[in-house]
Design a protein around this motif. Structure first.
Motif, PDB file in Angstrom:
ATOM      1  N   CYS A  28       0.929  -1.209  -0.097  1.00 17.14           N
ATOM      2  CA  CYS A  28      -0.153   0.017   0.203  1.00 17.14           C
ATOM      3  C   CYS A  28       0.781   1.096  -0.049  1.00 17.14           C
ATOM      4  CB  CYS A  28      -0.796  -0.039   1.184  1.00 17.14           C
ATOM      5  SG  CYS A  28      -2.109   1.342   1.306  1.00 17.14           S
ATOM      6  N   LEU A  29       0.628   2.090  -0.714  1.00 18.63           N
ATOM      7  CA  LEU A  29       1.017   3.547  -0.985  1.00 18.63           C
ATOM      8  C   LEU A  29       0.052   4.491  -0.419  1.00 18.63           C
ATOM      9  CD1 LEU A  29       2.882   5.783  -1.637  1.00 18.63           C
ATOM     10  CD2 LEU A  29       1.585   5.872  -3.977  1.00 18.63           C
ATOM     11  N   ILE A  30       0.649   5.046   0.811  1.00 16.48           N
ATOM     12  CA  ILE A  30      -0.304   6.288   1.321  1.00 16.48           C
ATOM     13  C   ILE A  30       0.414   7.712   0.994  1.00 16.48           C
ATOM     14  CG2 ILE A  30      -1.005   7.311   3.707  1.00 16.48           C
ATOM     15  CD1 ILE A  30      -0.465   4.450   4.626  1.00 16.48           C
ATOM     16  N   VAL A  31      -0.591   8.507   0.490  1.00 15.89           N
ATOM     17  CA  VAL A  31      -0.346   9.768  -0.147  1.00 15.89           C
ATOM     18  C   VAL A  31      -0.599  10.692   0.819  1.00 15.89           C
ATOM     19  CG1 VAL A  31      -0.584  11.426  -2.054  1.00 15.89           C
ATOM     20  CG2 VAL A  31      -0.833   8.970  -2.429  1.00 15.89           C
ATOM     21  N   ALA A  71      -3.215   5.005   9.118  1.00 18.51           N
ATOM     22  CA  ALA A  71      -3.330   3.978   8.069  1.00 18.51           C
ATOM     23  C   ALA A  71      -2.000   3.152   8.092  1.00 18.51           C
ATOM     24  CB  ALA A  71      -3.650   4.649   6.872  1.00 18.51           C
ATOM     25  N   ALA A  72      -0.961   4.026   7.957  1.00 22.26           N
ATOM     26  CA  ALA A  72       0.094   3.161   8.068  1.00 22.26           C
ATOM     27  C   ALA A  72       0.496   2.486   9.255  1.00 22.26           C
ATOM     28  CB  ALA A  72       1.618   4.504   7.896  1.00 22.26           C
ATOM     29  N   ILE A  73       0.181   2.956  10.299  1.00 25.85           N
ATOM     30  CA  ILE A  73       0.373   2.224  11.749  1.00 25.85           C
ATOM     31  C   ILE A  73      -0.490   1.010  11.540  1.00 25.85           C
ATOM     32  CG2 ILE A  73      -0.111   2.399  14.176  1.00 25.85           C
ATOM     33  CD1 ILE A  73       0.400   5.451  14.188  1.00 25.85           C
ATOM     34  N   LEU A 105       4.095   2.366   2.484  1.00 25.81           N
ATOM     35  CA  LEU A 105       4.923   3.364   2.288  1.00 25.81           C
ATOM     36  C   LEU A 105       4.145   4.872   2.571  1.00 25.81           C
ATOM     37  CD1 LEU A 105       7.575   5.168   1.293  1.00 25.81           C
ATOM     38  CD2 LEU A 105       6.880   4.853  -1.056  1.00 25.81           C
ATOM     39  N   VAL A 106       4.543   5.657   3.265  1.00 21.45           N
ATOM     40  CA  VAL A 106       3.985   7.194   3.364  1.00 21.45           C
ATOM     41  C   VAL A 106       4.887   8.109   2.337  1.00 21.45           C
ATOM     42  CG1 VAL A 106       3.168   8.809   4.601  1.00 21.45           C
ATOM     43  CG2 VAL A 106       2.985   6.628   5.258  1.00 21.45           C
ATOM     44  N   VAL A 107       4.500   8.676   1.639  1.00 20.28           N
ATOM     45  CA  VAL A 107       5.018   9.710   0.838  1.00 20.28           C
ATOM     46  C   VAL A 107       4.264  11.136   1.127  1.00 20.28           C
ATOM     47  CG1 VAL A 107       5.546  10.849  -1.649  1.00 20.28           C
ATOM     48  CG2 VAL A 107       5.556   8.322  -1.106  1.00 20.28           C
ATOM     49  N   ASP A 108       4.950  11.954   2.108  1.00 19.03           N
ATOM     50  CA  ASP A 108       4.398  13.259   2.513  1.00 19.03           C
ATOM     51  C   ASP A 108       5.038  14.452   1.995  1.00 19.03           C
ATOM     52  OD1 ASP A 108       3.003  14.785   4.137  1.00 19.03           O
ATOM     53  OD2 ASP A 108       4.742  14.634   6.058  1.00 19.03           O
ATOM     54  N   ALA A 109       4.526  15.432   1.590  1.00 15.37           N
ATOM     55  CA  ALA A 109       5.047  16.528   1.032  1.00 15.37           C
ATOM     56  C   ALA A 109       5.415  17.568   2.167  1.00 15.37           C
ATOM     57  CB  ALA A 109       4.066  17.055   0.014  1.00 15.37           C
ATOM     58  N   VAL A 112      -3.879   4.583  -0.524  1.00 18.32           N
ATOM     59  CA  VAL A 112      -4.899   5.562   0.266  1.00 18.32           C
ATOM     60  C   VAL A 112      -4.673   6.936   0.039  1.00 18.32           C
ATOM     61  CG1 VAL A 112      -5.501   6.311   2.738  1.00 18.32           C
ATOM     62  CG2 VAL A 112      -4.900   3.707   2.229  1.00 18.32           C
ATOM     63  N   MET A 113      -5.570   7.710  -0.321  1.00 19.99           N
ATOM     64  CA  MET A 113      -5.363   9.210  -0.455  1.00 19.99           C
ATOM     65  C   MET A 113      -5.753   9.835   0.725  1.00 19.99           C
ATOM     66  SD  MET A 113      -4.736   9.537  -3.557  1.00 19.99           S
ATOM     67  CE  MET A 113      -4.650  11.088  -3.568  1.00 19.99           C
ATOM     68  N   ALA A 114      -4.756  10.513   1.359  1.00 24.39           N
ATOM     69  CA  ALA A 114      -4.631  11.202   2.811  1.00 24.39           C
ATOM     70  C   ALA A 114      -4.215  12.539   2.434  1.00 24.39           C
ATOM     71  CB  ALA A 114      -4.242  10.613   3.809  1.00 24.39           C
TER      72      ALA A 114
END
Length: 300
Positions: free
Chosen positions: A7-10, A19-21, A31-35, A106-108
């Protein structure tokens, strides 16, 4: 090379990190990609987040959530997802020139508030003079002199809500106050909300107070100002894939947080117009559990 994940979490705000936890504790590769643009980082102190009776800052909460996610094995990466496409086994994303494959997404991505042109904007937020969410912190504004800034036919409901906490609430319009509907003007009068008969031309500071500068030059000082200028929902990556959204851009999801695109989930402010930490966290728990249960079993 392409990195592959369950899962990729944006987005790395409270919803994305929750969601990542969950997914990391389900022993999924996540993977969480965070701007680095989480709205939560603007919260000076939240007093309505359960378990923190003395309050917690948004930055401190995010730090705790990042630490917890990393402890369970979630990968956290700074960057921005600029492209998301469907693929045979899920999705392919592009972030800072790197390609990421994920079976679920997951779009966050949250929202961006429209803000007034206020000198020392960030300082005003942290000093409590500028606030965005009366549900979050209206309680802390009890008895203060409060202003709400926005279009009369959209901002008046926020002004009414704030009468819960103060007898001194003023609606300062950025459009012609005379354009208010009969319902709006009657409700404001019945609730004893002051309606400025002039438009605001500028917003200024005077020490710890916020000043609305009217078109005539008159200056109205307040203890706290709540902008009601709208927001931008960061749903573009999802809608570009065909995900359905409402007229304000919030993604439409089912009871498991699934969008209209198979395998694409959404949580938090990108879904709900009730912009609350606890709401986003609840969305994330639901989405993460559904994702784990629909993927092949990862037996120990």
């Amino acid at each position: 090379m392409t990195d592959s994940y369950d899962c990729l979490i944006v987005g790395g705000g409270p919803a994305g990190l929750t969601a990542a936890i969950y997914l990391a504790r389900y022993r999924r590769k996540v993977l969480v990609v965070d701007a680095g643009k989480s709205r939560a980082a603007w919260i000076p102190t939240s007093h309505n987040y359960p378990g923190f009776e003395d309050g917690i800052s948004g930055k401190a909460l995010l730090a705790k959530l990042r630490e917890q996610a990393a402890e369970y094995g979630a990968e956290l990466r700074k960057g921005e997802v600029t492209k998301l496409e469907e693929a045979r086994d899920g999705f392919v994303a592009t972030a800072d020139g790197k390609t990421i494959a994920a079976r679920r997404v997951v779009m966050a991505t949250g929202i961006v508030d429209e803000t007034p042109a206020l000198p020392g904007l960030r300082d005003a937020v942290y000093e409590g003079a500028l606030r965005f969410c009366p549900i979050c912190d209206g309680y802390e504004a009890q008895g203060q002199k409060i202003a709400v800034l926005g279009d009369i036919n959209t901002a008046w409901r926020k002004a009414l809500f704030l009468r819960t906490y103060s007898r001194d609430v003023t609606l300062v319009c950025i459009d012609d106050p005379a354009k208010g509907t009969a319902e709006c003007r009657r409700a404001l009068k019945d609730a004893a909300v002051t309606l400025s008969e002039e438009c605001a031309a500028d917003i200024d500071r005077n020490g710890e107070r916020v000043v609305a500068v009217l078109e005539s030059g008159k200056r109205l000082e307040f203890d706290v100002l709540y902008p009601a200028l709208g927001c931008e929902v960061r749903s573009q990556l999802a809608t570009a894939l065909g995900a359905k959204a409402n007229e304000t851009g919030n993604l439409l999801v089912n009871d498991c947080q699934l969008t209209s695109v198979k395998g694409l989930y959404a949580a938090g402010d990108v879904v709900s117009d009730l912009h609350q930490l606890s709401v986003g966290i609840g969305h994330a728990a639901i989405a993460a559990t559904k994702i784990h249960n629909e993927l092949e079993r990862n037996l120990a």
